[in-house]
Write a protein that holds these residues in place. Structure first.
Motif, PDB file in Angstrom:
ATOM      1  N   MET A  50       0.849  -1.186   0.000  1.00 16.93           N
ATOM      2  CA  MET A  50       0.000   0.000   0.000  1.00 16.93           C
ATOM      3  C   MET A  50       0.880   1.229   0.000  1.00 16.93           C
ATOM      4  SD  MET A  50      -3.002   0.938   2.727  1.00 16.93           S
ATOM      5  CE  MET A  50      -3.915  -0.508   2.255  1.00 16.93           C
ATOM      6  N   GLU A  51       0.579   2.234  -0.799  1.00 21.51           N
ATOM      7  CA  GLU A  51       1.427   3.396  -0.938  1.00 21.51           C
ATOM      8  C   GLU A  51       1.438   4.208   0.336  1.00 21.51           C
ATOM      9  OE1 GLU A  51      -0.300   6.583  -3.375  1.00 21.51           O
ATOM     10  OE2 GLU A  51      -1.993   5.227  -3.608  1.00 21.51           O
ATOM     11  N   PRO A  52       2.570   4.857   0.672  1.00 24.85           N
ATOM     12  CA  PRO A  52       2.613   5.699   1.852  1.00 24.85           C
ATOM     13  C   PRO A  52       1.693   6.888   1.694  1.00 24.85           C
ATOM     14  CG  PRO A  52       4.587   6.016   0.535  1.00 24.85           C
ATOM     15  CD  PRO A  52       3.844   4.861  -0.066  1.00 24.85           C
ATOM     16  N   MET A  53       1.150   7.354   2.820  1.00 22.58           N
ATOM     17  CA  MET A  53       0.197   8.444   2.785  1.00 22.58           C
ATOM     18  C   MET A  53       0.767   9.657   3.486  1.00 22.58           C
ATOM     19  SD  MET A  53      -2.283   7.113   1.216  1.00 22.58           S
ATOM     20  CE  MET A  53      -3.378   8.486   1.434  1.00 22.58           C
ATOM     21  N   THR A  54       0.350  10.838   3.070  1.00 20.50           N
ATOM     22  CA  THR A  54       0.673  12.065   3.761  1.00 20.50           C
ATOM     23  C   THR A  54      -0.541  12.473   4.569  1.00 20.50           C
ATOM     24  OG1 THR A  54       2.140  12.759   1.982  1.00 20.50           O
ATOM     25  CG2 THR A  54       1.339  14.472   3.497  1.00 20.50           C
ATOM     26  N   THR A  55      -0.408  12.589   5.884  1.00 24.30           N
ATOM     27  CA  THR A  55      -1.556  12.885   6.705  1.00 24.30           C
ATOM     28  C   THR A  55      -1.941  14.343   6.588  1.00 24.30           C
ATOM     29  OG1 THR A  55      -0.178  13.364   8.617  1.00 24.30           O
ATOM     30  CG2 THR A  55      -0.981  11.113   8.374  1.00 24.30           C
ATOM     31  N   VAL A  56      -3.263  14.600   6.599  1.00 22.87           N
ATOM     32  CA  VAL A  56      -3.795  15.949   6.536  1.00 22.87           C
ATOM     33  C   VAL A  56      -4.784  16.073   7.668  1.00 22.87           C
ATOM     34  CG1 VAL A  56      -5.057  17.636   5.175  1.00 22.87           C
ATOM     35  CG2 VAL A  56      -3.566  15.981   4.035  1.00 22.87           C
ATOM     36  N   SER A  57      -4.482  16.835   8.674  1.00 23.61           N
ATOM     37  CA  SER A  57      -5.323  16.909   9.863  1.00 23.61           C
ATOM     38  C   SER A  57      -6.282  18.076   9.785  1.00 23.61           C
ATOM     39  CB  SER A  57      -4.456  17.034  11.113  1.00 23.61           C
ATOM     40  OG  SER A  57      -5.272  17.292  12.234  1.00 23.61           O
ATOM     41  N   VAL A  58      -7.582  17.761   9.766  1.00 27.04           N
ATOM     42  CA  VAL A  58      -8.580  18.820   9.751  1.00 27.04           C
ATOM     43  C   VAL A  58      -8.531  19.605  11.043  1.00 27.04           C
ATOM     44  CG1 VAL A  58     -10.421  17.345  10.646  1.00 27.04           C
ATOM     45  CG2 VAL A  58     -11.007  19.351   9.306  1.00 27.04           C
ATOM     46  N   HIS A  59      -8.137  18.958  12.149  1.00 30.14           N
ATOM     47  CA  HIS A  59      -8.077  19.648  13.424  1.00 30.14           C
ATOM     48  C   HIS A  59      -6.893  20.592  13.476  1.00 30.14           C
ATOM     49  CE1 HIS A  59     -11.255  17.111  15.009  1.00 30.14           C
ATOM     50  NE2 HIS A  59     -10.679  16.155  14.331  1.00 30.14           N
ATOM     51  N   GLU A  60      -5.771  20.214  12.879  1.00 29.55           N
ATOM     52  CA  GLU A  60      -4.628  21.101  12.860  1.00 29.55           C
ATOM     53  C   GLU A  60      -4.930  22.327  12.020  1.00 29.55           C
ATOM     54  OE1 GLU A  60      -1.199  18.990  11.679  1.00 29.55           O
ATOM     55  OE2 GLU A  60      -1.336  17.570  13.325  1.00 29.55           O
ATOM     56  N   SER A  61      -5.660  22.115  10.899  1.00 31.41           N
ATOM     57  CA  SER A  61      -5.984  23.251  10.038  1.00 31.41           C
ATOM     58  C   SER A  61      -6.859  24.254  10.759  1.00 31.41           C
ATOM     59  CB  SER A  61      -6.689  22.760   8.771  1.00 31.41           C
ATOM     60  OG  SER A  61      -7.946  22.204   9.088  1.00 31.41           O
ATOM     61  N   ALA A  62      -7.585  23.789  11.769  1.00 30.42           N
ATOM     62  CA  ALA A  62      -8.422  24.687  12.557  1.00 30.42           C
ATOM     63  C   ALA A  62      -7.643  25.318  13.708  1.00 30.42           C
ATOM     64  CB  ALA A  62      -9.630  23.926  13.109  1.00 30.42           C
TER      65      ALA A  62
ATOM     66  N   PRO B 128      -4.218  15.895  -1.706  1.00 34.56           N
ATOM     67  CA  PRO B 128      -4.329  17.344  -1.840  1.00 34.56           C
ATOM     68  C   PRO B 128      -5.523  17.754  -2.704  1.00 34.56           C
ATOM     69  CG  PRO B 128      -2.572  16.497  -3.236  1.00 34.56           C
ATOM     70  CD  PRO B 128      -3.027  15.350  -2.390  1.00 34.56           C
ATOM     71  N   LEU B 129      -5.979  18.981  -2.495  1.00 31.36           N
ATOM     72  CA  LEU B 129      -7.092  19.499  -3.292  1.00 31.36           C
ATOM     73  C   LEU B 129      -6.685  19.624  -4.758  1.00 31.36           C
ATOM     74  CD1 LEU B 129      -8.478  22.395  -1.056  1.00 31.36           C
ATOM     75  CD2 LEU B 129      -9.576  20.205  -1.506  1.00 31.36           C
ATOM     76  N   PRO B 130      -7.567  19.203  -5.676  1.00 29.51           N
ATOM     77  CA  PRO B 130      -7.276  19.385  -7.103  1.00 29.51           C
ATOM     78  C   PRO B 130      -7.334  20.859  -7.471  1.00 29.51           C
ATOM     79  CG  PRO B 130      -9.510  18.568  -6.807  1.00 29.51           C
ATOM     80  CD  PRO B 130      -8.868  18.541  -5.457  1.00 29.51           C
ATOM     81  N   GLU B 131      -6.603  21.248  -8.504  1.00 29.04           N
ATOM     82  CA  GLU B 131      -6.560  22.637  -8.935  1.00 29.04           C
ATOM     83  C   GLU B 131      -7.044  22.746 -10.377  1.00 29.04           C
ATOM     84  OE1 GLU B 131      -2.744  24.337  -8.341  1.00 29.04           O
ATOM     85  OE2 GLU B 131      -2.617  23.745  -6.229  1.00 29.04           O
ATOM     86  N   PRO B 132      -8.257  23.268 -10.595  1.00 31.86           N
ATOM     87  CA  PRO B 132      -8.764  23.433 -11.960  1.00 31.86           C
ATOM     88  C   PRO B 132      -7.854  24.341 -12.785  1.00 31.86           C
ATOM     89  CG  PRO B 132     -10.515  23.726 -10.339  1.00 31.86           C
ATOM     90  CD  PRO B 132      -9.231  23.691  -9.584  1.00 31.86           C
TER      91      PRO B 132
END
Length: 207
Positions: free
Chosen positions: A1-13, A86-90
């Protein structure tokens, strides 16, 4: 399984979960999130996954997890955020091209791989208002990206001036998610799915 980069919604807050003077360990974060993936992929429900089991799987102590996440629900939602990446960028050249890109991003191999894990989380999201609120915090920035494309299309005249943006957003994302997670309608071809879905919606949404 590929390694993941964690993105914490709580840290962003702005909520810092680490103990004072103790720096975050990215390797431990990744191991903890990966342990959640492994437990859910093995068939355990979100209810059955415990902090103790995650700690044992990740090779860390429970205190290490609680310094980062206040409870299991927060950990599960951060796992969802990590799965989505990560969020896609149109690009902005055309509404059609941007919508196809966004739908394709929901149905790439990465998301197909983690679709079963998302299915395991849905019952917990459905029964817990707090879990649902936190989960919405993860999903809303992605909705806003697509919402921005639709609003831009209205402004440029590519889309109808009276377009219901929220309903159109649902009509685009709902089928993509269902096909990705459970292949809800096997009669719908997988090839060029994003193109066919976007074109079907645009028949009614285009100016």
């Amino acid at each position: 399984m590929e390694p993941m980069t964690t993105v914490s919604v709580h840290e962003s807050a702005g909520q810092d979960r680490k103990a004072p003077g103790r720096p975050r360990n990215a390797q431990a974060d990744q191991a903890i999130i990966q342990a959640v993936f492994d437990l859910l992929s093995s068939g355990q429900s979100a209810d059955a996954v415990s902090i103790e089991a995650v700690a044992a799987k990740a090779g860390v102590g429970k205190a290490t997890i609680y310094r980062r996440w206040p409870n299991k629900e927060a950990l599960l939602v951060d796992a969802v955020a990590a799965m989505k990446g990560p969020l896609p960028e149109p690009v902005g050249d055309s509404v059609r091209d941007d919508l196809i890109m966004l739908i394709s991003a929901m149905r790439n191999k990465r998301m197909e791989h983690y679709g079963k894990i998302t299915m395991c989380l849905l019952p917990e999201i459905a029964k817990s208002p707090e879990m649902r609120r936190i989960y919405q915090g993860v999903i809303e920035p992605r909705r806003e990206v697509m919402r921005g494309v639709l609003r831009r299309g209205i402004a440029t005249g590519e889309l109808r001036a009276d377009l219901d943006v929220e309903l159109t957003l649902l009509m685009l994302s709902g089928p993509a998610a269902m096909q990705n997670m459970v292949h809800w309608n096997p009669q719908v071809p997988e090839d060029d799915f994003a193109e066919h879905l976007v074109d079907a919606i645009l028949r009614g949404a285009a100016a």
